[in-house]
Design an enzyme around this catalytic site. Structure first.
Site, PDB file in Angstrom:
ATOM      1  N   LYS A 112       0.829  -1.218   0.000  1.00  8.44           N
ATOM      2  CA  LYS A 112       0.000   0.000   0.000  1.00  8.44           C
ATOM      3  C   LYS A 112       0.853   1.254   0.000  1.00  8.44           C
ATOM      4  O   LYS A 112       0.502   2.247  -0.635  1.00  8.44           O
ATOM      5  CB  LYS A 112      -0.938   0.007   1.215  1.00  8.44           C
ATOM      6  CG  LYS A 112      -2.048  -1.020   1.108  1.00  8.44           C
ATOM      7  CD  LYS A 112      -3.150  -0.749   2.114  1.00  8.44           C
ATOM      8  CE  LYS A 112      -4.277  -1.765   1.977  1.00  8.44           C
ATOM      9  NZ  LYS A 112      -5.273  -1.632   3.036  1.00  8.44           N
ATOM     10  N   LYS A 194      -6.858 -13.056  -5.934  1.00  9.66           N
ATOM     11  CA  LYS A 194      -8.072 -13.109  -5.130  1.00  9.66           C
ATOM     12  C   LYS A 194      -9.075 -12.059  -5.593  1.00  9.66           C
ATOM     13  O   LYS A 194      -8.680 -10.965  -5.999  1.00  9.66           O
ATOM     14  CB  LYS A 194      -7.683 -12.818  -3.665  1.00  9.66           C
ATOM     15  CG  LYS A 194      -8.426 -13.631  -2.648  1.00  9.66           C
ATOM     16  CD  LYS A 194      -7.915 -13.333  -1.254  1.00  9.66           C
ATOM     17  CE  LYS A 194      -8.803 -12.312  -0.564  1.00  9.66           C
ATOM     18  NZ  LYS A 194      -8.585 -12.204   0.874  1.00  9.66           N
ATOM     19  N   LYS A 197     -12.082  -5.827  -4.129  1.00  9.74           N
ATOM     20  CA  LYS A 197     -12.800  -4.596  -4.481  1.00  9.74           C
ATOM     21  C   LYS A 197     -11.829  -3.513  -4.929  1.00  9.74           C
ATOM     22  O   LYS A 197     -12.239  -2.500  -5.478  1.00  9.74           O
ATOM     23  CB  LYS A 197     -13.638  -4.110  -3.303  1.00  9.74           C
ATOM     24  CG  LYS A 197     -12.863  -3.907  -2.025  1.00  9.74           C
ATOM     25  CD  LYS A 197     -13.809  -3.852  -0.832  1.00  9.74           C
ATOM     26  CE  LYS A 197     -13.057  -4.156   0.445  1.00  9.74           C
ATOM     27  NZ  LYS A 197     -13.920  -4.638   1.505  1.00  9.74           N
TER      28      LYS A 197
END
Ligand code: TRP
Length: 329
Positions: A112, A194, A197
């Site tokens: 991130k 995976k 969103k």
């Protein structure tokens, strides 16, 4: 005595069928076997910028979604993290037991912060400590977590052991809970990652809020594998295997029965049937979410009660922690 479970979900607005099949179905099932504490982690969500109006809507939508899928406030404690200030307080204390290097090695932080660069907040760095505080505050024995959160849970265990070595038995060292229904759902446009969103394209996931046509279209466009047989083979046919997993989770049928039903039929028929199945199963859920969101007062009453129950557990725990550490008066 039932074992205590704690788990958290971020109020990002989108709950997709991967969250539903992989995590939430377990949350619901565990209500009968465990003493469950479920938390909408709004403080985790502000580690990245949020627009206050949309954010608040998302928090309530997440709560409505949890209620709609079957989290029962009579069986479980359901609350919003920021309603219980002890989470932040314990996070501060745990901060003082964790080393800079340990947090720097968290893969989620590395990923991130690589995206955010100079815009990486200290909160994003500290995220795993707040998560540890969530868990340790309630003395949870088991924590259902997905693959991506295992490293954070490992850190939680390490922190608990470290504090306990100075202050014996202060914290319960929690175990990861691998759910029975723990199907791992992959992206519809890329079965090697995976379902997420935050994927670059929304064809990656089916949101619980998608319309019937969006759902049908996304399954229609879902990638498949080279031959034409509807057969489960994770290595050679990852895309079709993923679709079979979804079909099985929504129909309750075992995979081999589904394979039989579709022998001699192609991917097109299979994907069409899958789209219809998911539309049919999600519709009542979507209606319940919409109805709950109209009942703002009822939602508020549920959350106020949940917050009170959580604080009744957290406040004495926090008092004991302060006392053991020698803090305060
Ligand atoms: N970090 C978790 C996620 O993104 C959410 C979370 C916060 C959580 N606190 C937790 C999960 C405590 C389990 C236990 O999925």
């Amino acid at each position: 005595m039932k074992k205590r479970v704690f788990s958290g979900i971020q109020p990002t607005g989108i709950v997709h069928i991967g969250n539903y099949i992989g995590a939430l179905k377990n949350w619901v099932a565990m209500q009968d076997t465990h003493d469950c504490v479920y938390c909408v982690v709004d403080l985790h969500a502000i580690t990245v910028p949020q627009d206050p109006v949309a954010f608040h809507e998302n928090i309530l939508r997440t709560v409505a979604t949890l209620l709609a899928v079957g989290i029962d406030p009579k069986k479980s404690i359901l609350f919003i993290q920021s309603d219980v200030p002890e989470h932040s307080e314990l996070a501060w204390i745990l901060n003082c037991f964790v080393y800079f290097g340990e947090l720097s090695r968290m893969t989620q932080f590395k990923d991130k912060s690589a995206v955010r660069g100079q815009g990486t907040s200290v909160g994003l760095f500290d995220y795993p400590i707040l998560m540890a505080a969530d868990i340790l505050l309630y003395g949870a024995h088991e924590v259902p977590v997905g693959e991506d959160q295992k490293q954070h849970l490992e850190l939680t265990r390490e922190v608990a052991r470290r504090v306990n070595s100075k202050f014996p038995n202060l914290f319960v060292v929690p175990d990861a809970y691998i759910g029975k229904m723990g199907a791992r759902v992959m992206g519809l446009d890329d079965p090697s990652v995976k379902m997420s969103k935050t994927a670059s394209s929304d064809s990656n996931y089916i949101s619980l809020a998608d319309t019937p046509d969006q759902i049908r279209n996304k399954f229609k466009r879902a990638v498949t594998d080279s031959d034409t047989a509807v057969r489960y083979d994770e290595d050679k046919k990852p895309a079709v295997s993923n679709l079979l997993t979804i079909y099985s989770a929504f129909s309750g049928q075992p995979v081999d029965a589904i394979e039989k039903d579709f022998t001699g039929k192609g991917y097109g028929d299979f994907k069409k049937a899958l789209g219809e199945l998911v539309v049919e199963k999600l519709q009542p859920l979507q209606k319940r979410i919409a109805d709950l969101l109209k009942e703002k007062q009822e939602l508020d009453a549920i959350l106020a009660e949940g917050a009170q129950k959580a604080r009744d557990l957290a406040a004495p725990r926090m008092k004991e922690i302060r006392r053991r550490l020698g803090l305060g008066r």
